[in-house]
Design an enzyme around this catalytic site. Structure first.
Site, PDB file in Angstrom:
ATOM      1  N   GLU A 158      -0.071  -6.453   2.501  1.00 40.79           N
ATOM      2  CA  GLU A 158       0.007  -5.170   3.370  1.00 40.79           C
ATOM      3  C   GLU A 158      -0.429  -5.466   4.839  1.00 40.79           C
ATOM      4  O   GLU A 158      -1.593  -6.010   5.103  1.00 40.79           O
ATOM      5  CB  GLU A 158      -0.857  -4.066   2.695  1.00 40.79           C
ATOM      6  CG  GLU A 158      -0.984  -2.829   3.432  1.00 40.79           C
ATOM      7  CD  GLU A 158       0.172  -2.007   3.974  1.00 40.79           C
ATOM      8  OE1 GLU A 158       1.023  -1.776   3.153  1.00 40.79           O
ATOM      9  OE2 GLU A 158       0.234  -1.842   5.027  1.00 40.79           O
ATOM     10  N   ALA A 218       0.959  -1.294   0.116  1.00 41.38           N
ATOM     11  CA  ALA A 218      -0.268   0.020   0.076  1.00 41.38           C
ATOM     12  C   ALA A 218       0.925   1.098   0.016  1.00 41.38           C
ATOM     13  O   ALA A 218       1.919   1.342   0.425  1.00 41.38           O
ATOM     14  CB  ALA A 218      -0.804   0.230   1.162  1.00 41.38           C
ATOM     15  N   GLY A 260      -0.045   1.402  -3.236  1.00 39.58           N
ATOM     16  CA  GLY A 260       0.039   0.673  -4.350  1.00 39.58           C
ATOM     17  C   GLY A 260       0.510   1.507  -5.804  1.00 39.58           C
ATOM     18  O   GLY A 260       0.577   0.823  -6.806  1.00 39.58           O
ATOM     19  N   GLY A 261       1.108   2.529  -5.706  1.00 42.42           N
ATOM     20  CA  GLY A 261       2.062   3.216  -6.600  1.00 42.42           C
ATOM     21  C   GLY A 261       2.961   2.191  -7.425  1.00 42.42           C
ATOM     22  O   GLY A 261       2.825   2.263  -8.584  1.00 42.42           O
ATOM     23  N   LYS A 262       3.771   1.558  -6.716  1.00 45.13           N
ATOM     24  CA  LYS A 262       4.661   0.708  -7.472  1.00 45.13           C
ATOM     25  C   LYS A 262       3.738  -0.416  -8.122  1.00 45.13           C
ATOM     26  O   LYS A 262       4.351  -0.852  -9.175  1.00 45.13           O
ATOM     27  CB  LYS A 262       5.601   0.145  -6.575  1.00 45.13           C
ATOM     28  CG  LYS A 262       6.684   1.345  -6.162  1.00 45.13           C
ATOM     29  CD  LYS A 262       7.918   0.967  -5.443  1.00 45.13           C
ATOM     30  CE  LYS A 262       8.719   2.325  -5.164  1.00 45.13           C
ATOM     31  NZ  LYS A 262       8.153   2.918  -4.022  1.00 45.13           N
ATOM     32  N   CYS A 277      12.660   5.090  -0.094  1.00 47.18           N
ATOM     33  CA  CYS A 277      12.542   6.500  -0.519  1.00 47.18           C
ATOM     34  C   CYS A 277      13.442   7.221   0.638  1.00 47.18           C
ATOM     35  O   CYS A 277      13.090   8.534   0.730  1.00 47.18           O
ATOM     36  CB  CYS A 277      11.318   6.946  -0.480  1.00 47.18           C
ATOM     37  SG  CYS A 277      10.265   7.039   0.826  1.00 47.18           S
ATOM     38  N   ASP A 288       9.337  -2.880  -0.735  1.00 49.84           N
ATOM     39  CA  ASP A 288       9.560  -1.340  -0.766  1.00 49.84           C
ATOM     40  C   ASP A 288       9.209  -1.125   0.834  1.00 49.84           C
ATOM     41  O   ASP A 288       8.270  -1.063   1.390  1.00 49.84           O
ATOM     42  CB  ASP A 288       8.531  -0.909  -1.412  1.00 49.84           C
ATOM     43  CG  ASP A 288       8.526   0.746  -1.676  1.00 49.84           C
ATOM     44  OD1 ASP A 288       9.608   1.142  -1.689  1.00 49.84           O
ATOM     45  OD2 ASP A 288       7.638   1.075  -1.894  1.00 49.84           O
ATOM     46  N   ARG A 347      -4.484   1.072   5.217  1.00 48.61           N
ATOM     47  CA  ARG A 347      -3.684   1.148   4.144  1.00 48.61           C
ATOM     48  C   ARG A 347      -4.135  -0.029   3.024  1.00 48.61           C
ATOM     49  O   ARG A 347      -4.249   0.132   1.847  1.00 48.61           O
ATOM     50  CB  ARG A 347      -2.196   1.265   4.229  1.00 48.61           C
ATOM     51  CG  ARG A 347      -1.928   2.400   4.967  1.00 48.61           C
ATOM     52  CD  ARG A 347      -0.539   2.553   5.553  1.00 48.61           C
ATOM     53  NE  ARG A 347       0.433   2.608   4.458  1.00 48.61           N
ATOM     54  CZ  ARG A 347       0.982   3.601   3.819  1.00 48.61           C
ATOM     55  NH1 ARG A 347       0.667   4.721   4.377  1.00 48.61           N
ATOM     56  NH2 ARG A 347       2.057   3.458   2.887  1.00 48.61           N
TER      57      ARG A 347
HETATM   58  C1  LIG Z   1       6.869   2.507   1.655  1.00 46.96           C
HETATM   59  S1  LIG Z   1       5.390   1.881   2.052  1.00 46.96           S
HETATM   60  C2  LIG Z   1       5.137   0.923   0.705  1.00 46.96           C
HETATM   61  C3  LIG Z   1       4.610   1.650  -0.603  1.00 46.96           C
HETATM   62  C4  LIG Z   1       4.071   1.005  -1.726  1.00 46.96           C
HETATM   63  N1  LIG Z   1       5.124  -0.087  -2.183  1.00 46.96           N
HETATM   64  C5  LIG Z   1       3.718   1.874  -3.135  1.00 46.96           C
HETATM   65  O1  LIG Z   1       4.629   1.916  -3.991  1.00 46.96           O
HETATM   66  O2  LIG Z   1       2.806   2.364  -3.003  1.00 46.96           O
HETATM   67  C6  LIG Z   1       5.591   0.384   3.029  1.00 46.96           C
HETATM   68  C7  LIG Z   1       4.295  -0.112   3.503  1.00 46.96           C
HETATM   69  O3  LIG Z   1       4.949  -1.405   4.204  1.00 46.96           O
HETATM   70  C8  LIG Z   1       3.777  -1.676   5.201  1.00 46.96           C
HETATM   71  N2  LIG Z   1       4.381  -2.482   6.026  1.00 46.96           N
HETATM   72  C9  LIG Z   1       5.170  -2.456   7.284  1.00 46.96           C
HETATM   73  N3  LIG Z   1       5.396  -3.271   7.867  1.00 46.96           N
HETATM   74  C10 LIG Z   1       4.963  -4.556   7.006  1.00 46.96           C
HETATM   75  C11 LIG Z   1       5.025  -5.758   7.351  1.00 46.96           C
HETATM   76  N4  LIG Z   1       5.542  -6.321   8.479  1.00 46.96           N
HETATM   77  N5  LIG Z   1       4.240  -6.661   6.450  1.00 46.96           N
HETATM   78  C12 LIG Z   1       3.472  -6.124   5.622  1.00 46.96           C
HETATM   79  N6  LIG Z   1       3.407  -4.724   5.082  1.00 46.96           N
HETATM   80  C13 LIG Z   1       4.221  -3.959   6.209  1.00 46.96           C
HETATM   81  C14 LIG Z   1       3.323  -0.394   5.669  1.00 46.96           C
HETATM   82  O4  LIG Z   1       2.115  -0.411   6.196  1.00 46.96           O
HETATM   83  C15 LIG Z   1       3.358   0.674   4.491  1.00 46.96           C
HETATM   84  O5  LIG Z   1       2.122   0.566   3.700  1.00 46.96           O
END
Ligand SMILES: C[S@@+](CC[C@H](N)C(=O)[O-])C[C@H]1O[C@@H](n2cnc3c(N)ncnc32)[C@H](O)[C@@H]1O
Length: 428
Positions: free
Chosen positions: A277, A256, A258-260, A370, A317, A282
């Site tokens: 996620e 989430a 979800g951009g990538k 990022c 990510d 999210r």
């Molecule tokens: C940097 S964001 C991802 C952005 C996404 N890849 C995009 O391009 O839109 C990191 C995400 O990892 C999720 N997250 C954190 N710990 C996690 C875990 N243990 N398992 C799954 N998701 C997790 C967070 O809630 C957050 O939504």
């Protein structure tokens, strides 16, 4: 006709919300309502955040007990000091508008405090290094980057002047657009925007990305129709590096918002994706974005607890400091401290280790952030490779990406004028 005092009152209100933890991105739409001048309000709010440490320093020169003033008045004074230091508006006008806004804020007994203080010339003084306890304290005021961030950036990029870093962050605000539907070719979209008087600049690193020159994305017809979306060119590197091929089983570990994932499906539509996620809010927004797509299995799950299954391609990510985005999101630099960063590092390493366990032999895993901090990037990859010798970096070359080392790509605001982002391609 937008009302100036109402505009400033709205900025004060939202400044206080951001101070209490609200995200700038989330509150900005509120400035597009009623009789507020939305463009001016956004400029003021962003400018105040961009220069917050400098404005606080200047306020302290005049208001010795600044912190004892009511929060609404403090916000308005910072707004006015920002205007005094950075706008062309004549000082007497700024002061009289401030006094009227103090009344609008229902603080009529404090008009004198605003009036007397804002007339003082010290508010436009330049900080002098000899007046500060350390060089870092001085630079923090000059750049409005908190000291812990400056220390880390200087440690990681010793040859880059902090002023150059800040200029890079400001330049990184340029919005980038990507074509998301295949209805029109890039040439057609270019021709359409040129005919409408909007010049598009193509990204030097990725021919799919364009930036409107002297226009906002909302003014581009293709954006209004949904044929182009705003997506930073630096954020695209992770998926480009992963480069899934037709038939691949893909795992998007931290999916989430979800951009990538969206970009991945455009790049290679013939894949099946498991998108994981952990966060429920999210996860819901991810579900809305990807509703009814048979290629995707959505799972609200913790990656650290995912069952053994093997994937050809894994996109990891990770949650990070977001230090690459201090330009676009100026509020984010004040949101966390070094303690939060120290808590993120073991989580990132654990996520990488878990994701690696789910990769098929010969598969491809991209670890991305990022962030610009090496502790979250190069150092995480180095620790992982020391502990898991059956993995290695893949040093493949794609000319469109800025390679910082074999298998590693990095965008920095001061070099590329984009957000900062890091991605490493690993295989087992
Ligand atoms: C940097 S964001 C991802 C952005 C996404 N890849 C995009 O391009 O839109 C990191 C995400 O990892 C999720 N997250 C954190 N710990 C996690 C875990 N243990 N398992 C799954 N998701 C997790 C967070 O809630 C957050 O939504």
């Amino acid at each position: 006709m937008p009302d100036l005092i109402k505009t400033k009152t709205a900025v004060v209100r939202l400044w206080l919300r951001v101070e209490q933890g609200a995200f700038l991105d989330k509150v900005l739409p509120e400035l597009r309502r009623g009789d507020i001048n939305g463009d001016l309000a956004e400029y003021l709010l962003r400018g105040m955040l961009d220069h917050k440490l400098e404005l606080l320093w200047a306020a302290g020169l005049v208001y010795t007990r600044f912190n004892d003033l009511p929060p609404r008045l403090r916000a308005l004074l910072l707004l006015s000091i920002f205007q005094l230091r950075y706008s062309q508006v004549p000082a007497p006008l700024i002061v009289s508008e401030a006094v009227n806004t103090v009344r609008e804020l229902k603080l009529p007994h404090l008009t004198g405090v605003a009036n007397a203080g804002l007339r003082k010339s010290q508010l436009r003084a330049e900080p002098n290094a000899t007046d500060f306890v350390s060089r870092t304290a001085f630079l923090a005021v000059v750049t409005s980057l908190p000291e812990w961030i400056l220390e880390l950036l200087q440690q990681d990029y010793p040859t880059i002047d902090p002023l150059e870093m800040v200029a890079g962050y400001r330049a990184s605000r340029r919005p980038w657009l990507r074509r998301v539907r295949q209805r029109y070719t890039l040439q057609q979209l270019e021709a359409e925007t040129t005919a409408a008087g909007v010049e598009l600049m193509q990204a030097p690193w990725n021919g799919l990305y364009y930036s409107p020159v002297n226009h906002t994305p909302a003014q581009v017809a293709a954006v209004k129709r949904g044929d182009m979306i705003v997506h930073d060119v630096s954020a695209a590197a992770a998926v480009e590096l992963l480069a899934p091929t037709a038939g691949d089983r893909v795992l998007d570990c931290c999916a989430a918002p979800g951009g990538k994932l969206r970009q991945l499906l455009e790049l290679q539509p013939q894949v099946s994706v498991t998108a994981v996620e952990k966060d429920s809010g999210r996860f819901r927004s991810l579900g809305r974005l990807l509703l009814n797509d048979e290629r995707i299995e959505l799972r609200q799950d913790d990656l650290l607890e995912l069952q053994e299954e093997k994937y050809d391609c894994i996109l990891l990510d990770v949650p990070c400091s977001g230090s690459g985005n201090y330009g676009k999101k100026p509020d984010s630099r004040y949101r966390h401290g070094s303690k939060e960063l120290a808590e993120l590092l073991p989580l990132q390493q654990a996520l990488l280790s878990r994701a690696a366990g789910l990769l098929a032999v010969g598969g491809r895993l991209v670890y991305s952030t990022c962030s610009l901090f090496k502790a979250e990037n190069e150092q995480q990859v180095a620790v992982f490779l020391r502990e898991q010798p059956e993995f290695r970096l893949v040093g493949q070359k794609q000319d469109s990406l800025p390679w910082s080392a074999p298998g590693q790509v990095k965008f920095t605001p001061w070099e590329h004028h984009t957000g900062g982002a890091f991605a490493a391609l690993l295989t087992r």
